[in-house]
Scaffold this motif. Structure first.
Motif, PDB file in Angstrom:
ATOM      1  N   UNK A 167       0.831  -1.197   0.000  1.00 60.78           N
ATOM      2  CA  UNK A 167       0.000   0.000   0.000  1.00 60.78           C
ATOM      3  C   UNK A 167       0.877   1.263   0.000  1.00 60.78           C
ATOM      4  N   UNK A 168       0.309   2.357  -0.501  1.00 63.77           N
ATOM      5  CA  UNK A 168       1.018   3.639  -0.563  1.00 63.77           C
ATOM      6  C   UNK A 168       0.122   4.717   0.020  1.00 63.77           C
ATOM      7  N   UNK A 169       0.681   5.530   0.896  1.00 61.75           N
ATOM      8  CA  UNK A 169      -0.054   6.659   1.440  1.00 61.75           C
ATOM      9  C   UNK A 169       0.193   7.909   0.622  1.00 61.75           C
ATOM     10  N   UNK A 170      -0.783   8.813   0.600  1.00 60.69           N
ATOM     11  CA  UNK A 170      -0.623  10.046  -0.157  1.00 60.69           C
ATOM     12  C   UNK A 170      -1.307  11.201   0.557  1.00 60.69           C
TER      13      UNK A 170
ATOM     14  N   UNK B 235       3.510  11.133  -2.344  1.00 56.78           N
ATOM     15  CA  UNK B 235       3.108   9.734  -2.264  1.00 56.78           C
ATOM     16  C   UNK B 235       4.286   8.983  -1.663  1.00 56.78           C
ATOM     17  N   UNK B 236       4.040   8.128  -0.669  1.00 53.80           N
ATOM     18  CA  UNK B 236       5.122   7.447   0.030  1.00 53.80           C
ATOM     19  C   UNK B 236       4.743   5.998   0.283  1.00 53.80           C
ATOM     20  N   UNK B 237       5.674   5.078  -0.006  1.00 54.00           N
ATOM     21  CA  UNK B 237       5.420   3.681   0.280  1.00 54.00           C
ATOM     22  C   UNK B 237       6.413   2.774  -0.410  1.00 54.00           C
ATOM     23  N   UNK B 238       5.904   1.649  -0.887  1.00 55.38           N
ATOM     24  CA  UNK B 238       6.723   0.644  -1.555  1.00 55.38           C
ATOM     25  C   UNK B 238       6.026   0.222  -2.835  1.00 55.38           C
TER      26      UNK B 238
END
Length: 232
Positions: free
Chosen positions: A102-105, A123-126
């Motif tokens: 999942x990615x948070x934004x 946007x931050x995640x993997x």
């Protein structure tokens, strides 16, 4: 839905589903309302001749739609905000494999006037490179940083200027062409990826337009645009 009507618009709505994503201007704008037909350096770089879940296809630097949930609101009619989480697999790939990381934004938009604004998005995640239809992404760290603006002149009616700048990191070792890797890389042999530095991409565009409201060229609206993409 609107969870607490009494505190709207400070906490306005919670949205879940598949819609245009709340970042940038171009991505969030419905196609029929755009001043330009496309911005390929933003969301579809490269040849479309290969498989869409391999590196042979286009690079979706920023996808337009995804499966997500977020909360939105505004403060004092001068600041709008969005915060949420998404699958980051592109809506067209939700039916293959297991869920990806999942990615948070989040985005904040400052309304300089009622017709001009500047926004900041992250946007931050993997990411992984399996079954996403977002080609060019490897398994590893994923981030995007963006700033956009729109200036609509009150002193020169009919003139508008708009632009966006984006940069972001993608992990290396994208799926090889033709390998049917899916989901969140259950088979490491198929999808590869080791968290190495990968690539850092940048893209930006700016354009201006002027609507002629009188004279022999009445209702004519010329647009001048420039865009650039750095793949690494």
């Amino acid at each position: 839905f609107r969870p607490v009507p009494g505190i709207a618009p400070n906490l306005n709505v919670i949205r879940m589903g598949v819609f245009r994503m709340p970042w940038g201007i171009f991505t969030e704008t419905t196609g029929g309302l755009r001043d330009i037909i496309s911005s390929p350096y933003l969301n579809s770089v490269g040849s479309g001749g290969g498989s869409r879940n391999s590196t042979a296809g286009q690079i979706d630097f920023i996808q337009e739609r995804d499966l997500f949930a977020d909360v939105r609101g505004s403060v004092a009619n001068r600041l709008e905000y969005v915060g949420g989480i998404m699958n980051n697999n592109n809506v067209f790939s939700q039916n293959v494999g297991s869920n990806g990381p999942k990615v948070g934004y989040g985005r904040v938009r400052f309304l300089v006037t009622d017709v001009s604004f500047i926004s900041f998005t992250t946007l931050q995640g993997e990411s992984n490179n399996t079954g996403t239809q977002n080609n060019g992404r490897g398994k590893g760290a994923f981030d995007r940083y963006g700033v956009d603006f729109r200036y609509t002149s009150r002193y020169l009616p009919g003139f508008m200027m708009q632009g966006e700048y984006w940069q972001g990191h993608d992990g290396q070792n994208q799926t090889n062409v033709g390998i049917p890797a899916q989901g969140s890389c259950e088979n490491q042999v198929q999808c590869g990826g080791n968290g190495a530095p990968g690539v850092q991409r940048r893209t930006w565009y700016v354009y201006g337009k002027y609507y002629i409201s009188s004279g022999p060229l009445e209702k004519f609206e010329p647009i001048v645009m420039y865009e650039q993409f750095d793949p690494n």
